[in-house]
Design an enzyme around this catalytic site. Sequence first.
Site, mmCIF file in Angstrom:
data_model
loop_
_atom_site.group_PDB
_atom_site.id
_atom_site.type_symbol
_atom_site.label_atom_id
_atom_site.label_comp_id
_atom_site.label_asym_id
_atom_site.label_seq_id
_atom_site.Cartn_x
_atom_site.Cartn_y
_atom_site.Cartn_z
ATOM 1 C CB CYS A 43 79.378 38.924 -48.471
ATOM 2 S SG CYS A 43 78.992 40.246 -49.648
ATOM 3 C CG ASP A 45 83.194 40.266 -52.480
ATOM 4 O OD1 ASP A 45 84.068 39.572 -53.056
ATOM 5 O OD2 ASP A 45 83.296 41.500 -52.358
ATOM 6 N NE ARG A 47 86.645 40.865 -53.415
ATOM 7 C CZ ARG A 47 86.752 42.155 -53.110
ATOM 8 N NH1 ARG A 47 87.904 42.775 -53.247
ATOM 9 N NH2 ARG A 47 85.712 42.827 -52.669
ATOM 10 C CG HIS A 99 83.746 40.564 -47.341
ATOM 11 N ND1 HIS A 99 84.321 41.415 -48.267
ATOM 12 C CD2 HIS A 99 82.434 40.489 -47.672
ATOM 13 C CE1 HIS A 99 83.385 41.808 -49.129
ATOM 14 N NE2 HIS A 99 82.236 41.276 -48.785
ATOM 15 C CB CYS A 102 81.413 44.223 -47.180
ATOM 16 S SG CYS A 102 79.832 43.565 -47.745
HETATM 17 CO CO CO Z 1 80.362 41.950 -49.285
#
Ligand code: CO
Length: 214
Positions: A43, A45, A47, A99, A102
């Site tokens: 992803c 994202d 993190r 994750h 998400c």
């Molecule tokens: Co995500």
Amino acid sequence: MPTLFERVFENNRKWIAERKAVDPDYFKHLAQGQKPEVLFIGCSDSRVTAEELMGAMPGEVFVHRNISNVVGSTDLNALSVVEYAIGALQVKHVVVCGHYGCGGVKAAMEPQDLGLLNPWLRRIRDVYRLHRKELDAITDEQKRYDRLVEINVEEQCLNVIKTAVFQKSFLRGGIPAVHGWVFNMATGELIDLHFDFETRLEEVREIYDLKPKI
Ligand code: CO
């Protein structure tokens, strides 16, 4: 304290010095080419830092990230990455890593208009529809959300093994293996979903057999 953006070039200079302190020819070697062992599809994202969470060095992982780690059948970006990583770089492992927490998966669980994101999220909404019976049986909303994250990873692994480049490479040469992982950012832990790609490939080929000439 300066922001990250203000520190970027200074950080870069420090990083160069650190690498050269270990190996003066580090960047000379890095520039010679890549032979990554792993394709990581994760992803976007901020993190989910692919290399850092795996302890990988530059040159070791070919990375593709998008919202909710989707491998769409008409997504030229994701499919080109899969094609090149398997067909040209001959990676030994393909990892789809979702994750918990998400945002894309969360948004897909809520039926509402999100503009340009609609067609993207529809791929995850389709995953929900395919597995609606299992998901709707989970009464706890958090658990249902976590489970959709896991099921989405499995569906995206299936999308990898539906590709001609994967089927040709695996049926001819036995690589790559396909893995489904979930990153739990609340603990830092990577969880292996033990996606049984060989069994799933046999099932998939009943419908998606691209009949590679072996
Ligand atoms: Co995500």
